[in-house]
Design a protein around this motif. Structure first.
Motif, PDB file in Angstrom:
ATOM      1  N   PHE A   1       1.114   8.396  14.790  1.00 57.46           N
ATOM      2  CA  PHE A   1       0.998   8.944  13.295  1.00 57.46           C
ATOM      3  C   PHE A   1       0.087   8.620  12.346  1.00 57.46           C
ATOM      4  O   PHE A   1      -0.778   9.524  11.727  1.00 57.46           O
ATOM      5  CB  PHE A   1       2.330   8.617  12.346  1.00 57.46           C
ATOM      6  CG  PHE A   1       2.559   9.460  11.121  1.00 57.46           C
ATOM      7  CD1 PHE A   1       2.440  10.853  11.073  1.00 57.46           C
ATOM      8  CD2 PHE A   1       2.694   8.878   9.926  1.00 57.46           C
ATOM      9  CE1 PHE A   1       2.576  11.426   9.882  1.00 57.46           C
ATOM     10  CE2 PHE A   1       2.944   9.587   8.675  1.00 57.46           C
ATOM     11  CZ  PHE A   1       2.941  10.865   8.824  1.00 57.46           C
ATOM     12  N   VAL A   2      -0.666   7.269  12.460  1.00 60.62           N
ATOM     13  CA  VAL A   2      -1.798   6.794  11.665  1.00 60.62           C
ATOM     14  C   VAL A   2      -2.998   7.452  12.517  1.00 60.62           C
ATOM     15  O   VAL A   2      -3.779   8.035  11.659  1.00 60.62           O
ATOM     16  CB  VAL A   2      -1.801   5.398  11.688  1.00 60.62           C
ATOM     17  CG1 VAL A   2      -3.163   4.965  11.527  1.00 60.62           C
ATOM     18  CG2 VAL A   2      -0.970   4.967  10.670  1.00 60.62           C
TER      19      VAL A   2
ATOM     20  N   GLY B   1       6.177   4.755   5.223  1.00 60.43           N
ATOM     21  CA  GLY B   1       5.436   3.546   5.249  1.00 60.43           C
ATOM     22  C   GLY B   1       6.447   2.666   4.467  1.00 60.43           C
ATOM     23  O   GLY B   1       6.614   1.622   5.155  1.00 60.43           O
ATOM     24  N   ILE B   2       7.080   2.907   3.525  1.00 61.69           N
ATOM     25  CA  ILE B   2       7.946   1.801   2.886  1.00 61.69           C
ATOM     26  C   ILE B   2       9.150   1.457   3.859  1.00 61.69           C
ATOM     27  O   ILE B   2       9.206   0.334   4.029  1.00 61.69           O
ATOM     28  CB  ILE B   2       8.647   2.369   1.495  1.00 61.69           C
ATOM     29  CG1 ILE B   2       7.548   2.484   0.650  1.00 61.69           C
ATOM     30  CG2 ILE B   2       9.645   1.393   0.937  1.00 61.69           C
ATOM     31  CD1 ILE B   2       7.988   3.331  -0.711  1.00 61.69           C
TER      32      ILE B   2
ATOM     33  N   ALA C   1       0.994  -1.362  -0.082  1.00 64.16           N
ATOM     34  CA  ALA C   1      -0.015   0.054  -0.092  1.00 64.16           C
ATOM     35  C   ALA C   1       0.848   1.193   0.060  1.00 64.16           C
ATOM     36  O   ALA C   1       0.559   2.271  -0.794  1.00 64.16           O
ATOM     37  CB  ALA C   1      -0.995   0.003   1.294  1.00 64.16           C
ATOM     38  N   ALA C   2       1.992   1.279   0.881  1.00 67.39           N
ATOM     39  CA  ALA C   2       2.771   2.510   0.597  1.00 67.39           C
ATOM     40  C   ALA C   2       3.404   2.531  -0.533  1.00 67.39           C
ATOM     41  O   ALA C   2       3.688   3.818  -0.968  1.00 67.39           O
ATOM     42  CB  ALA C   2       3.745   2.377   2.000  1.00 67.39           C
TER      43      ALA C   2
ATOM     44  N   VAL D   1      -3.173   0.925   5.132  1.00 69.94           N
ATOM     45  CA  VAL D   1      -2.285   1.156   6.026  1.00 69.94           C
ATOM     46  C   VAL D   1      -2.643   1.407   7.569  1.00 69.94           C
ATOM     47  O   VAL D   1      -2.029   0.719   8.505  1.00 69.94           O
ATOM     48  CB  VAL D   1      -1.269   2.645   5.607  1.00 69.94           C
ATOM     49  CG1 VAL D   1      -0.567   3.023   6.837  1.00 69.94           C
ATOM     50  CG2 VAL D   1      -0.586   2.111   4.556  1.00 69.94           C
ATOM     51  N   TRP D   2      -3.781   2.103   7.651  1.00 71.46           N
ATOM     52  CA  TRP D   2      -4.316   2.387   8.943  1.00 71.46           C
ATOM     53  C   TRP D   2      -4.783   0.563   9.489  1.00 71.46           C
ATOM     54  O   TRP D   2      -4.406   0.415  10.575  1.00 71.46           O
ATOM     55  CB  TRP D   2      -5.586   3.005   9.085  1.00 71.46           C
ATOM     56  CG  TRP D   2      -5.550   4.493   8.584  1.00 71.46           C
ATOM     57  CD1 TRP D   2      -4.514   5.141   8.267  1.00 71.46           C
ATOM     58  CD2 TRP D   2      -6.701   5.449   8.177  1.00 71.46           C
ATOM     59  NE1 TRP D   2      -4.754   6.407   7.835  1.00 71.46           N
ATOM     60  CE2 TRP D   2      -6.011   6.553   7.850  1.00 71.46           C
ATOM     61  CE3 TRP D   2      -7.996   5.187   8.410  1.00 71.46           C
ATOM     62  CZ2 TRP D   2      -7.001   7.550   7.240  1.00 71.46           C
ATOM     63  CZ3 TRP D   2      -8.935   6.048   7.998  1.00 71.46           C
ATOM     64  CH2 TRP D   2      -8.272   7.365   7.545  1.00 71.46           C
TER      65      TRP D   2
END
Length: 187
Positions: free
Chosen positions: A114-115, A76-77, A27-28, A136-137
């Motif tokens: 952060f999320v 994220g990666i 996703a990232a 991601v969440w």
């Protein structure tokens, strides 16, 4: 090396980290590719811009999408690469030291804070949702929960399904209430 008998979820955690980290990594990566395409061509419409509410393009053009001066998907990666690698290493029998678990806890805690900041920004400041961001969440929540239970919450581990379910329902309720006018217009 065998997991400690007192460790909660000794079989679940490696798979959760591997699979959840892998999903978050994909996703990232897709978000990073979409952001690059948008930077190359400001007229580009990201594949995740579906309607006025599910609109990655609306989010990618905000300052929140680059909180530290570069696109958030790069965080994220990097983060999900660590999570995925940790899951694979645990499945291969790697016996992490306490400092390693505390480092993973620090990263998972930074990720969940952060999320949740991004959830707030998406719902109440930007007024749009990004489907890839929501993926991601969705994976960050259980990664944080189960790493935390492994490190500090063994006595609460028996309630893990309830905590995870309530957490997801709370986020879903916030989304539903915030965009109720739009959702109800579709019916």
């Amino acid at each position: 090396m065998r997991p400690s008998p007192s460790e909660p979820f000794p079989r679940l955690l490696p798979y959760l980290l591997l699979i959840g980290g892998g999903i978050g990594l994909v996703a990232a990566f897709v978000l990073a590719v979409e952001k690059i395409a948008l930077l190359k061509n400001p007229e580009y419409v990201p594949s995740c811009s579906i309607n006025p509410v599910l609109s990655c393009g609306s989010i990618m053009s905000t300052s929140q999408a680059e909180l530290f001066g570069f696109p958030n998907p790069l965080l994220g990666i990097a983060g999900f690469a660590v999570v995925t690698t940790t899951g694979a290493a645990l499945l291969a029998g790697f016996p992490p030291k306490r400092w390693f678990w505390l480092g993973l806890q620090l990263g998972a805690t930074a990720g969940i804070v952060f999320v949740h900041w991004l959830i707030y920004q998406s719902l109440y400041v930007i007024g749009a949702l990004c489907p890839y961001c929501m993926i991601v969440w969705a994976v960050t929540i259980p990664v944080f929960l189960y790493v935390t239970l492994r490190n500090f919450g063994r006595s609460f581990a028996r309630h893990h399904v309830i905590v995870l379910t309530l957490w997801y329902l709370a986020v879903l309720a916030l989304i539903t209430v915030r965009f109720w006018t739009y959702w109800s217009s579709l019916i």
